[in-house]
Design an enzyme around this catalytic site. Structure first.
Site: not given
Length: 511
Positions: A187, A213-214, A216-218, A222, A275, A283
């Site tokens: 966030g 993770s890659r 998604i909408t950010s 990393t 979320d 998660s």
């Protein structure tokens, strides 16, 4: 049946069509396109958005139906999205049989949750198994996510969902102890501490097999940032070799199939901007447990435009994370941090990577806030993992960073993952200037992240935003507040149009 036979010999029943690759990207959801006058649709009673079972050559996929009215398909053809095409593994013209899929029994459990019923462990295992098998459409996933947000998961449900998500994927086991990890609940733009923390922890003698993770909408995950420095799509065997050689890694978690249900849920959560606490806990922890971690530090940024917006919410989330982690014998420390503004200067893969390199190389103009935050997290981690006594972690980590051991370790990790490279630089950029002389009083994290995404991040690795003004800093009229970076002129204009329509992304109060 061979592929050649599959192409030449359609079955005798009526419910078959020839496959055609349309080259349409639909994300992770498999989609099939059929004509409105398709004889199979009429015979089977298929309507738009129905879920349909497609089978060919021993492989199958459940796809969502969309109807086409133009002559883009012949009468005996179906069109497949890229996700459906890859899942079926067919060739153009292959015969695909079409039928109704078996009922998704676990949807009744989701409906029960909507009406306030608790989800038992067996129910959660059934739901997660169907999610991983891609039996849920995007709409059905939305129903599950919304039900868990509107009817919050209790402790037992959070433990059940976490365990179900772990069991649905692979689980790594290591021959050493402890296995340490670090995670941020997210966030916050920038905040790319992970490569720095991994380098320090591994240099301190800890084992840190970091799966990331890659986006998604950010503007960047990393894995996106690390990919500008070295390959991250390592399989499990390659990942093990890197960790055994260097004590740590930073790889894309999707390549090693850890907690695959989480990837499906996150994609829909981000679109819905939901979320919930329970799903966030599951998660975060499912991926740590699946990766074989025994000791984890979790960063919780708190701020008005961060994911966690209040101190009260942070306390509740920290308690839930700690309690559920304890159920899985996972030692956890929560570090609450300042989420009122981005950490570091860069927002976007390459820009964030440059911040990481500046800190590790001990460059004079390296972002001090990123350095300090990474040291704080690394200090907590080396103390938790036993590499430093309580209260001694900060001195150890600062020394490892200052004398170059952390930089040497990151270079070695990158070399082991396939070779290190310098992150790319954008060819188009535009500074956004301070309208008046004054002091920066607020920064909107969400809208600043949106500017970076509109500029092309994370797909365009060099795109994003470089922040020049921090909270409480004094600026002159006409001084750059931030710079928008893009790889193409069109993407730059697209981002600048949003900036022009959005007042006070970085708010300056006149002195």
């Amino acid at each position: 049946m061979s592929q050649a036979a599959n192409l030449a010999a359609p079955p005798q029943q009526l419910n078959w069509l020839k496959a055609r690759r349309l080259g349409i990207e639909t994300g992770d959801e498999a989609v099939v396109f059929m004509r409105v006058d398709c004889h199979v649709c009429r015979a089977e009673g298929f309507e738009a958005h129905n879920r349909i079972l497609l089978q060919s050559g021993g492989r199958s996929v459940i796809a969502t139906l969309f109807r086409v009215t133009r002559e883009m398909l012949r009468h005996n053809e179906m069109g497949l999205s890229e996700a459906a095409w890859d899942e079926l593994g067919v060739a153009d013209g292959a015969i695909v049989t079409v039928s109704h899929p078996p009922p998704v029994e676990s949807l009744s459990l989701v409906r029960g949750k909507v009406y306030g019923q608790r989800l038992a462990p067996d129910a959660l295992r059934g739901i997660v198994a169907d999610v991983v098998s891609r039996r849920y459409s995007g709409i059905q996933l939305s129903a599950f996510i919304t039900a868990c947000a509107a009817r919050p998961l209790d402790y037992d449900e959070m433990v059940g969902l976490t365990g179900a998500m772990v069991d649905a994927g692979k689980r790594l086991k290591w021959h050493t102890h402890p296995i340490v990890d670090k995670h941020s609940v997210g966030g916050l733009p920038g905040n790319r501490t992970t490569p720095i923390v991994v380098a320090i922890a591994a240099a301190a003698g800890l084992t840190m097999p970091k799966t990331s993770s890659r986006a998604i909408t950010s503007p960047a995950g990393t894995a996106d940032t690390m990919e500008t420095l070295c390959p991250v799509d390592l399989n499990l065997e390659a990942m093990r070799r890197v960790v055994e050689r260097e004590g740590g890694c930073v790889v894309w978690g999707g390549a090693v199939d850890l907690s695959p249900a989480d990837d499906a849920l996150i994609r829909v959560e981000r679109v819905l901007d939901l979320d919930s606490e329970g799903q966030l806990v599951a998660s975060v922890l499912s991926k740590k447990i699946a990766a074989g971690s025994s000791h984890v530090v979790i960063d919780v940024p708190v701020g008005p435009t961060a994911k966690v917006r209040s101190e009260e919410a942070a306390v509740i989330l920290a308690r839930a994370l700690t309690d559920v982690a304890h159920a899985f014998a996972l030692e956890t420390v929560i570090v609450e941090s300042d989420g009122r503004q981005p950490v570091g200067r860069g927002i976007g893969p390459a820009l964030e990577a440059r911040d990481v390199l500046a800190v590790l190389r001990n460059e004079i103009d390296a972002p001090a806030d990123l350095r300090e935050h990474a040291l704080r997290l690394a200090s907590a981690l080396v103390e938790l993992g036993g590499a430093a006594q309580k209260g001694k972690g900060e001195a150890l980590c600062a020394a490892i960073l200052a004398d170059g051991r952390a930089w040497a370790k990151l270079q070695a990790i990158c070399a082991a993952q396939g070779g290190m490279r310098e992150p790319p630089v954008a060819s188009h950029f535009q500074p956004i200037l301070a309208p008046v002389k004054g002091v920066v009083t607020a920064i909107d994290n969400r809208r600043l992240a949106k500017v970076a995404k509109l500029a092309g991040a994370p797909e365009a690795k060099a795109a994003g935003v470089e922040l020049h003004a921090k909270l409480a800093s004094h600026v002159e009229e006409g001084e750059p507040l931030y710079v928008v970076n893009a790889e193409t002129p069109g993407e730059l204009v697209y981002a600048l149009n949003f900036v022009a329509a959005s007042a006070d992304i970085v708010e300056v109060s006149e002195l």
